[in-house]
Design a protein around this motif. Structure first.
Motif, mmCIF file in Angstrom:
data_model
loop_
_atom_site.group_PDB
_atom_site.id
_atom_site.type_symbol
_atom_site.label_atom_id
_atom_site.label_comp_id
_atom_site.label_asym_id
_atom_site.label_seq_id
_atom_site.Cartn_x
_atom_site.Cartn_y
_atom_site.Cartn_z
ATOM 1 N N SER B 245 0.821 -1.217 0.000
ATOM 2 C CA SER B 245 0.000 0.000 0.000
ATOM 3 C C SER B 245 0.852 1.264 0.000
ATOM 4 N N ARG B 246 2.159 1.142 0.276
ATOM 5 C CA ARG B 246 3.010 2.337 0.363
ATOM 6 C C ARG B 246 3.896 2.539 -0.859
ATOM 7 N N LEU B 247 3.778 1.658 -1.831
ATOM 8 C CA LEU B 247 4.627 1.778 -3.020
ATOM 9 C C LEU B 247 3.864 2.468 -4.146
ATOM 10 N N ASN B 248 4.556 3.372 -4.855
ATOM 11 C CA ASN B 248 3.911 4.048 -5.984
ATOM 12 C C ASN B 248 3.673 3.081 -7.147
ATOM 13 N N PHE B 249 4.644 2.213 -7.404
ATOM 14 C CA PHE B 249 4.540 1.272 -8.522
ATOM 15 C C PHE B 249 4.713 -0.157 -7.988
ATOM 16 N N PRO B 250 3.695 -0.680 -7.309
ATOM 17 C CA PRO B 250 3.881 -1.977 -6.629
ATOM 18 C C PRO B 250 4.188 -3.146 -7.560
ATOM 19 N N ILE B 251 3.614 -3.121 -8.773
ATOM 20 C CA ILE B 251 3.843 -4.254 -9.681
ATOM 21 C C ILE B 251 5.310 -4.293 -10.117
ATOM 22 N N PHE B 252 5.905 -3.122 -10.324
ATOM 23 C CA PHE B 252 7.316 -3.071 -10.711
ATOM 24 C C PHE B 252 8.192 -3.674 -9.595
ATOM 25 N N ILE B 253 7.900 -3.285 -8.367
ATOM 26 C CA ILE B 253 8.691 -3.807 -7.231
ATOM 27 C C ILE B 253 8.435 -5.307 -7.085
ATOM 28 N N LEU B 254 7.200 -5.714 -7.341
ATOM 29 C CA LEU B 254 6.861 -7.145 -7.251
ATOM 30 C C LEU B 254 7.703 -7.955 -8.235
ATOM 31 N N VAL B 255 7.776 -7.451 -9.471
ATOM 32 C CA VAL B 255 8.541 -8.171 -10.497
ATOM 33 C C VAL B 255 10.031 -8.188 -10.136
ATOM 34 N N GLN B 256 10.490 -7.107 -9.488
ATOM 35 C CA GLN B 256 11.899 -7.060 -9.069
ATOM 36 C C GLN B 256 12.222 -8.105 -8.001
ATOM 37 N N GLN B 257 11.195 -8.605 -7.348
ATOM 38 C CA GLN B 257 11.428 -9.609 -6.288
ATOM 39 C C GLN B 257 11.736 -11.000 -6.835
ATOM 40 N N ILE B 258 11.627 -11.157 -8.161
ATOM 41 C CA ILE B 258 11.882 -12.480 -8.731
ATOM 42 C C ILE B 258 13.386 -12.790 -8.632
ATOM 43 N N HIS B 259 13.694 -13.833 -7.898
ATOM 44 C CA HIS B 259 15.101 -14.264 -7.793
ATOM 45 C C HIS B 259 15.125 -15.765 -8.001
ATOM 46 N N VAL B 260 14.971 -16.164 -9.250
ATOM 47 C CA VAL B 260 14.927 -17.606 -9.520
ATOM 48 C C VAL B 260 16.326 -18.189 -9.357
ATOM 49 N N THR B 261 17.288 -17.567 -10.023
ATOM 50 C CA THR B 261 18.690 -17.972 -9.849
ATOM 51 C C THR B 261 19.532 -16.706 -9.826
ATOM 52 N N ASP B 262 20.809 -16.839 -9.597
ATOM 53 C CA ASP B 262 21.669 -15.657 -9.547
ATOM 54 C C ASP B 262 21.823 -14.993 -10.907
ATOM 55 N N PHE B 263 21.863 -15.794 -11.964
ATOM 56 C CA PHE B 263 22.084 -15.189 -13.275
ATOM 57 C C PHE B 263 20.796 -14.671 -13.917
ATOM 58 N N LEU B 264 19.645 -15.028 -13.346
ATOM 59 C CA LEU B 264 18.374 -14.480 -13.845
ATOM 60 C C LEU B 264 17.871 -13.421 -12.858
ATOM 61 N N ASP B 265 18.696 -12.423 -12.649
ATOM 62 C CA ASP B 265 18.380 -11.465 -11.602
ATOM 63 C C ASP B 265 17.546 -10.293 -12.106
ATOM 64 N N ARG B 266 17.601 -10.001 -13.402
ATOM 65 C CA ARG B 266 16.875 -8.826 -13.923
ATOM 66 C C ARG B 266 15.721 -9.254 -14.828
ATOM 67 N N ILE B 267 14.846 -10.102 -14.291
ATOM 68 C CA ILE B 267 13.715 -10.579 -15.102
ATOM 69 C C ILE B 267 12.747 -9.443 -15.408
ATOM 70 N N GLU B 268 12.748 -8.401 -14.559
ATOM 71 C CA GLU B 268 11.795 -7.304 -14.798
ATOM 72 C C GLU B 268 12.040 -6.623 -16.151
ATOM 73 N N ILE B 269 13.290 -6.647 -16.617
ATOM 74 C CA ILE B 269 13.588 -6.035 -17.922
ATOM 75 C C ILE B 269 12.836 -6.801 -19.022
ATOM 76 N N ILE B 270 12.847 -8.145 -18.936
ATOM 77 C CA ILE B 270 12.145 -8.967 -19.932
ATOM 78 C C ILE B 270 10.638 -8.732 -19.819
ATOM 79 N N LEU B 271 10.151 -8.737 -18.583
ATOM 80 C CA LEU B 271 8.707 -8.574 -18.377
ATOM 81 C C LEU B 271 8.226 -7.202 -18.850
ATOM 82 N N PHE B 272 8.998 -6.166 -18.558
ATOM 83 C CA PHE B 272 8.544 -4.836 -18.937
ATOM 84 C C PHE B 272 8.748 -4.550 -20.419
ATOM 85 N N SER B 273 9.663 -5.273 -21.054
ATOM 86 C CA SER B 273 9.766 -5.111 -22.507
ATOM 87 C C SER B 273 8.562 -5.751 -23.193
#
Lengths: 72, 452
Positions: B245-273
């Protein structure tokens, strides 16, 4: 902004060149749109340029806003 | 605009999905979470019902005035001056939607992905893209959307699995412990975004099968309701209501929480593209509606002439509007729902009465009565209606009567989701049955379902 102004000037010149072949109603609408754009572009250069009333509209619906925020 | 275009029922449903769902991803969800806390994922049922009613009225208008769009219908029904005045209000409403989306997307990208790029550059590039599509038509946008919307939908659903390691179901508990009035209040906010369904009124002249048009829009609306409910469920399960409730862009932060493996750390770039093109389609639909509305004033069938001046006008007004994210957020949450209800309800009520009085085209007979297909169609219509009603009854009964134990909470929540999913499947079945009926009657070889 310079890039935007250049594009705007080019499109106005193109319109002025082509306007003879356009129906009068269409010309009127395009004139109004370009006029508003130039007017607002001038406003944008002023120091206090926030002239669109979006921010103030919330004031008029303050009772609803207060009612909803009561739940937060 | 003068040439025939082909947009089928699936493209219509997915366009509705893009238009309604992508706008919600920017900002509106955190206010909903702030109001109804861990029960925020019950906030979609009223807006879904409202959007279905609007879609129904649009289909009725299409039946009563075949080949005419909403703006032309208003000129016919109300005359030159009153009709022109109402169209001017609608033009202002579409302009507000466009300004809100363009500025919202520009601020979103500046604050999240492109912090060193001036907002003016993002905004101008975005409007240039819109103007490129403004030279084309809805058909092009619908075809591009066919690539991006399914990917966007699947990735949204996959978030549940990608965030499985961060998910804690205890953050949702106690389920349905929030006051019913709060849940109702949280149902009011998304109406502003679901009201964007009125944009499809600009393309009513392209509908030759109003019933199929309605079924496609209904399916798109239910896809949105179900997906956003699921996204809220994931958001709350991963972050809990306090952070969300305190985040301006909660979905963006949610996607940033994806940590499947160490080398797949920036999945939000793929999702937002993938998210960006889907969002662009939404803005393009609004922009085309704006051009069609201007075209109706000019008495012209071609709206291309208005493309350049409209684009520049939108650049300047978007630069002037919503100086802070707070203004944008407040407007989206509180002002837009009021604008939607004040403009749309009287207008649609008035137009519905006129449409019932002037109905000329009977398209209820797309499926011959008594056939197996007709029985299947009726079954799907009833199942969808009962399932949506079931969602509402589960919500009210679960909140008022069921005890707040863990088991009872999960049971009612499960029932709600199952009913919503049944409504989604039933709406798909209804749409497909109507399409098969149309094909069997040999109307399928016409220039598509919808012509523009």
């Amino acid at each position: 902004m310079l890039f935007f102004c250049v594009l705007l000037v080019i499109s106005i010149i193109t319109f002025l060149a082509k306007r003879k072949s356009m129906p009068p109603k269409q010309q009127g609408i395009i004139f109004a749109l370009y006029g508003l754009t130039i007017g607002l572009l001038v406003c944008l250069q002023l120091q206090y340029n926030q002239i669109l009333p979006f921010g103030h509209l919330s004031t008029y619906i303050a009772p609803l806003k207060n009612w909803i925020e009561r739940w937060m | 605009m003068i040439h025939k275009q082909v947009i089928n029922h699936r493209q219509t449903a997915w366009l509705v999905g893009s238009v309604l769902m992508t706008a919600m991803m920017i900002s509106s969800l955190h206010k909903i979470v702030a109001i109804s806390k861990m029960d925020a994922w019950f906030s979609q049922i009223f807006p879904v019902g409202y959007a279905i009613v609007v879609a129904f009225v649009l289909a009725e208008l299409s039946r009563a005035y075949p080949g005419k769009n909403l703006f032309e219908i208003l000129f016919i029904v109300c005359g030159k001056w009153i009709g022109g005045f109402i169209n001017l209000i609608l033009l202002g409403y579409i302009w507000i939607i466009l300004t809100l989306d363009i500025k919202g997307a520009s601020e979103f990208f500046r604050q999240t992905l492109l912090p060193r790029t001036p907002v003016e550059i993002i905004l101008i590039v975005f409007v240039l893209l819109m103007m490129y599509y403004g030279r084309t038509s809805l058909e092009v946008a619908a075809r591009v959307n066919e690539i991006y919307f399914p990917a966007y939908f699947v990735l949204s659903m996959m978030l549940y699995f990608l965030l499985g390691n961060e998910y804690n179901v205890e953050r949702l508990e106690p389920i349905l412990s929030t006051d019913l009035a709060k849940i109702f209040a949280s149902n009011l906010l998304p109406i502003g975004i679901y009201g964007d369904i009125l944009l499809f009124g600009a393309f009513l002249h392209a509908s030759t099968h109003p019933r199929l048009f309605f079924a496609a829009m209904k399916h798109g609306i239910i896809i949105v309701g179900f997906t956003v409910s699921m996204l809220l469920l994931i958001l709350l399960g991963v972050m809990g209501f306090t952070i969300a409730s305190r985040l301006n862009f909660p979905i963006f932060i949610l996607v940033q929480q994806i940590h499947v493996t160490d080398f797949l750390d920036r999945i939000e770039i793929i999702l937002f593209s993938l998210w960006f093109p889907a969002f662009t389609i939404k803005v393009i639909v609004a922009y085309l509606a704006f051009l069609v509305c201007l075209g109706s004033f000019g008495g012209q069938q071609h709206y291309n002439a208005f493309n350049l001046p409209s684009g520049w006008f939108l650049v300047v007004t978007s630069l002037l509007a919503f100086p802070r994210v707070y203004d944008f957020d407040t407007f989206l949450s509180y002002t837009l729902p009021v604008i939607v209800l004040v403009i749309q309800i009287p207008l649609l009520l008035f137009l519905y009465i006129h449409a019932r009085m002037n109905r000329t085209m009977d398209t209820q007979v797309t499926i011959p009565k008594g056939t197996k297909l007709y029985r299947f169609y009726r079954f799907m219509v009833w199942t969808g209606g009962i399932a949506l009603g079931g969602c509402l009854v589960t919500l009210v009964a679960g909140d008022l009567f069921v005890d707040k134990s863990v088991f009872a909470g999960f049971f009612t929540a499960g029932m709600y989701l199952v009913f919503f999913f049944i409504a989604l499947i039933a709406s798909y079945g209804e749409m497909q049955a109507l399409n098969h009926g149309k094909q069997k009657l040999g109307q399928g070889k016409r220039a598509g379902s919808f012509r523009q």
